[in-house]
Design an enzyme around this catalytic site. Structure first.
Site, PDB file in Angstrom:
ATOM      1  N   LYS A   1      43.764  32.797  47.492  1.00  0.00           N
ATOM      2  CA  LYS A   1      44.029  33.903  46.566  1.00  0.00           C
ATOM      3  C   LYS A   1      42.963  34.989  46.732  1.00  0.00           C
ATOM      4  O   LYS A   1      41.954  34.782  47.404  1.00  0.00           O
ATOM      5  CB  LYS A   1      44.044  33.377  45.128  1.00  0.00           C
TER       6      LYS A   1
ATOM      7  N   ARG B   1      43.453  27.500  29.081  1.00  0.00           N
ATOM      8  CA  ARG B   1      43.915  28.721  29.740  1.00  0.00           C
ATOM      9  C   ARG B   1      45.418  28.589  29.931  1.00  0.00           C
ATOM     10  O   ARG B   1      46.189  29.103  29.141  1.00  0.00           O
ATOM     11  CB  ARG B   1      43.148  28.893  31.066  1.00  0.00           C
TER      12      ARG B   1
ATOM     13  N   TYR C   1      22.021  59.995  43.273  1.00  0.00           N
ATOM     14  CA  TYR C   1      22.550  60.484  42.001  1.00  0.00           C
ATOM     15  C   TYR C   1      21.601  60.167  40.843  1.00  0.00           C
ATOM     16  O   TYR C   1      20.980  59.105  40.805  1.00  0.00           O
ATOM     17  CB  TYR C   1      23.889  59.820  41.702  1.00  0.00           C
TER      18      TYR C   1
ATOM     19  N   MET D   1      29.954  55.667  45.881  1.00  0.00           N
ATOM     20  CA  MET D   1      31.276  55.135  46.199  1.00  0.00           C
ATOM     21  C   MET D   1      31.376  54.708  47.664  1.00  0.00           C
ATOM     22  O   MET D   1      31.938  53.655  47.971  1.00  0.00           O
ATOM     23  CB  MET D   1      32.361  56.167  45.883  1.00  0.00           C
TER      24      MET D   1
END
Length: 376
Positions: free
Chosen positions: A44, A138, A271, A319
């Site tokens: 997964k 769950r 930044y 980013m």
């Protein structure tokens, strides 16, 4: 020399996969399993960031026939890549996707009795594994609600091939965690026994994930849903495991140094003026950022390896880029590799270390590696 395609893939930021290490880890884990128990690798979240199709095909080549994923879309990706065998969806599939379960011959988790009825009402034969809640709270019918669990077997369209639960503290070594895990094991075994006593047989059982195998290798079930251990790492470097298993990391994360420049004493970089030089420094920009999976939490905290030396992340992770302090790295220049997970010279940064500096676990670091990072 590699091909131009190889060079392109390693042009900005990339992941290198060591399939020999994957093979090694599979063999190490298989040695821990009792006779008749099969690995059901968790592929997964894009195989924990490694690339689900690449990893799935390699596992198939090694004779693995059972897989588990989180969603129908993850399962369909594997099927379309040519992976046969059982693919179990561990999570919820919306009724609008039930036809996909039929079309792609997928096995769906029954999350509770109400969901079992919804699956049955679809009117087509569906392969399912029944989830049992033994204390994680769950998914699954509560283990004490045996009548509800038995009711699922009365639904005519459900082809029940498995029953499973999930251990929530098998990575823990405290007395409380071990006691709770033992209680979960007992509750699951009692549900299986109660079903058998009612004449309900012929289903497979599974309970252990990676830590269930590494800390409770004596358990005897039909499958073991290994995830993080398959990829050669633990969730945290402080985790202690009982089993004798030598795991090797499959994944390395690298990026290019794009430029090197001077940063003078008292100048700020990046930044928000988040880093200020306390001396004359050399800094390097690396072509990787939070959109690639480097957490912003590693701003002024993380490290990379450049030419075998440690270089601290300085300033905020952007980013698409970040800055490294390469003042103590000799002969660094544009085009050099910066290694964020993996080895350079005698040095190594494990996924666990990067995770701990970011205040998380390696599972999260790996599974959040971005799709634009080429897998090589």
């Amino acid at each position: 020399m590699g091909s131009n395609h190889d060079k392109y893939q390693k042009g900005r930021a990339w992941i290198e996969l060591n399939m020999d290490n994957l093979t090694h880890n599979v063999k190490q884990l298989q040695k821990l399993l009792p006779k008749g128990c099969a690995l059901m690798p968790a592929v997964k979240a894009n195989a924990y960031g490694h690339g689900a199709v690449r990893i799935g095909l390699k596992l198939a080549e090694m004779g693995i026939k059972d897989y588990c994923v989180a969603s129908a879309s993850e399962a369909i990706e594997l099927r379309r890549a040519g992976i046969t065998g059982q693919i179990l969806i561990l999570g919820y599939t919306s009724p609008c996707q039930f036809q996909d379960l039929v079309n792609y011959q997928l096995t769906q988790t029954v999350v509770d009795l109400a969901y079992a009825r919804a699956l049955n009402d679809y009117g087509h034969p569906l392969w399912v594994h029944v989830g049992i809640d033994t204390g994680m709270h769950r998914l699954g019918e509560r283990s004490e609600d045996v009548e509800n669990i038995c009711e699922i077997w009365r639904l005519e369209h459900l082809k029940i091939t498995g029953v499973y639960s999930h251990l929530s503290a098998s990575d823990g070594n405290s007395e409380a965690e071990i006691t709770f895990t033992r209680k979960q094991i007992t509750e699951f075994q009692e549900v299986v026994k109660a079903l058998n006593q009612r004449g309900i047989v012929g289903f497979k059982t599974h309970l252990q994930g990676s830590y269930g195998v590494l800390n409770y290798p004596e358990l005897e079930f039909d499958y073991a849903r290994v995830g993080i251990a398959l990829y050669g790492t633990l969730s945290m470097s402080s985790d202690r495991i009982k089993a004798d298993a030598e795991l090797r990391p499959v994944l390395s994360l690298k990026a290019r140094i794009t430029c090197v420049k001077a940063l003078h004493e008292n100048e700020a970089a990046g930044y928000g003026l988040a880093f200020r030089a306390d001396r004359e420094m050399r800094i390097a920009a690396a072509s990787i950022g939070y959109a690639d999976g480097i957490p912003r939490e590693l701003s002024n905290k993380g490290y990379a390896l450049v030419n075998g030396y440690r270089a601290a992340v300085v300033g905020r992770v952007c980013m698409d880029q970040l800055l490294l302090d390469v003042s103590d790295v000799p002969k660094v220049s544009a085009g050099d590799e910066a290694v964020f997970i993996g080895k350079s010279g005698e040095q190594e940064i494990l996924a666990c270390e990067a995770a701990e500096r970011a205040g998380t676990i390696s599972n999260e670091i790996l599974s959040r590696l971005g799709s634009r990072v080429e897998r090589v």
